[in-house]
Design an enzyme around this catalytic site. Structure first.
Site, PDB file in Angstrom:
ATOM      1  N   GLY A  51       2.564   5.439  -2.376  1.00 34.81           N
ATOM      2  CA  GLY A  51       3.342   4.449  -3.372  1.00 34.81           C
ATOM      3  C   GLY A  51       4.719   5.109  -3.815  1.00 34.81           C
ATOM      4  O   GLY A  51       5.241   4.111  -4.553  1.00 34.81           O
ATOM      5  N   TRP A  53       7.385   4.926  -1.977  1.00 35.34           N
ATOM      6  CA  TRP A  53       8.350   3.689  -1.594  1.00 35.34           C
ATOM      7  C   TRP A  53       8.371   2.377  -2.635  1.00 35.34           C
ATOM      8  O   TRP A  53       9.377   2.280  -2.875  1.00 35.34           O
ATOM      9  CB  TRP A  53       8.294   3.487  -0.202  1.00 35.34           C
ATOM     10  N   ASP A  71      -1.819  -1.884   1.770  1.00 38.70           N
ATOM     11  CA  ASP A  71      -2.449  -0.762   2.290  1.00 38.70           C
ATOM     12  C   ASP A  71      -3.724  -0.846   2.592  1.00 38.70           C
ATOM     13  O   ASP A  71      -4.325  -1.514   1.327  1.00 38.70           O
ATOM     14  CB  ASP A  71      -2.021   0.666   1.841  1.00 38.70           C
ATOM     15  N   ASP A  89      -6.045  -4.008   5.841  1.00 39.03           N
ATOM     16  CA  ASP A  89      -5.706  -3.295   6.998  1.00 39.03           C
ATOM     17  C   ASP A  89      -4.364  -3.742   7.503  1.00 39.03           C
ATOM     18  O   ASP A  89      -4.169  -5.051   7.964  1.00 39.03           O
ATOM     19  CB  ASP A  89      -6.865  -3.498   8.205  1.00 39.03           C
ATOM     20  N   ASP A 111       6.365   2.627   6.066  1.00 35.33           N
ATOM     21  CA  ASP A 111       6.264   4.146   6.339  1.00 35.33           C
ATOM     22  C   ASP A 111       4.900   4.463   6.827  1.00 35.33           C
ATOM     23  O   ASP A 111       4.334   5.655   6.739  1.00 35.33           O
ATOM     24  CB  ASP A 111       6.526   4.839   4.911  1.00 35.33           C
ATOM     25  N   LYS A 151       8.727   3.081  10.418  1.00 37.37           N
ATOM     26  CA  LYS A 151       8.775   4.458  10.819  1.00 37.37           C
ATOM     27  C   LYS A 151       7.719   4.101  12.270  1.00 37.37           C
ATOM     28  O   LYS A 151       6.931   3.218  12.234  1.00 37.37           O
ATOM     29  CB  LYS A 151       7.679   5.270  10.014  1.00 37.37           C
TER      30      LYS A 151
END
Length: 207
Positions: A51, A53, A71, A89, A111, A151
């Site tokens: 958490g 970010w 998440d 998911d 991320d 990312k």
């Protein structure tokens, strides 16, 4: 990039400043460099656990904005009243689930990373699959002019995806922030100013 001492300093700093993880400083650096976040924005953070970010983005957009985290794991932090969370998911998340919270987003962040196996090509392929899913979702929920940052473990197929990002955004590039560990294969794919949003379901109502 950066010594072990430098990496430890990011960890200590995160604890001192109340952030859930040292990765917050990767986002902070890229935000400062590329001007991603402003007051009043709507931000989607995909793969947001634990958490940090979300914490940073919530502070940047303020009470007039919105942060939505997604998440498969529960959050490890408390969100302000302008924060929302969906436990899901990432690979199964649909645009409709996201657009039920807001009609469009200014920024999509991610991320997210797969559970690593230690087999390089397998980890790179799993990371790329996640990035592709995040990118497709971003195109479906971003407003025209919006931004994308996600990312990926660099490997086969990443250059091709960067090329796709360059085609959809006015600026598209890869970037490795200083807070990334020197041995890490991760890079971040940036897209600034979405040229054209893909067709979306009209979420407006009459009246």
């Amino acid at each position: 990039m950066g010594s072990r001492k430098d990496q430890d300093s990011y960890y200590r700093r995160a604890k001192q400043e109340g952030f859930a993880a040292r990765s917050v400083y990767k986002l902070q650096e890229m935000d400062q460099r590329y001007g991603l976040l402003r007051q009043g924005m709507r931000v989607l953070d995909i793969g947001c656990h634990p958490g940090s970010w979300l914490q940073y983005a919530a502070g940047r957009v303020g009470p007039g904005g919105l942060v939505l985290g997604v998440d498969i794991q529960e959050l490890a932090v408390d969100l302000p009243r302008w924060g929302r969370f969906i436990q899901a998911d990432v690979l199964k998340l649909t645009p409709a689930e996201v657009l039920a919270v807001a009609p469009a987003f200014d920024v999509v962040l991610s991320d997210v990373a797969p559970r690593t196996t230690g087999v390089r090509h397998a980890d790179e392929a799993a990371s790329l699959a996640m990035l592709e899913a995040v990118f497709d979702l971003a195109l479906a929920v971003l407003r025209p002019g919006g931004s994308f940052l996600a990312k990926v473990y660099f490997g086969p197929g990443v250059d091709q995806l960067i090329h796709q990002v360059k085609g959809r955004f006015k600026l598209g590039k890869g970037h490795k922030p200083a807070a990334s560990k020197a041995a890490s294969k991760e890079i971040y794919i940036l897209g600034r100013e979405l040229k054209n949003a893909l067709p979306q379901v009209d979420t407006q109502t009459e009246g």
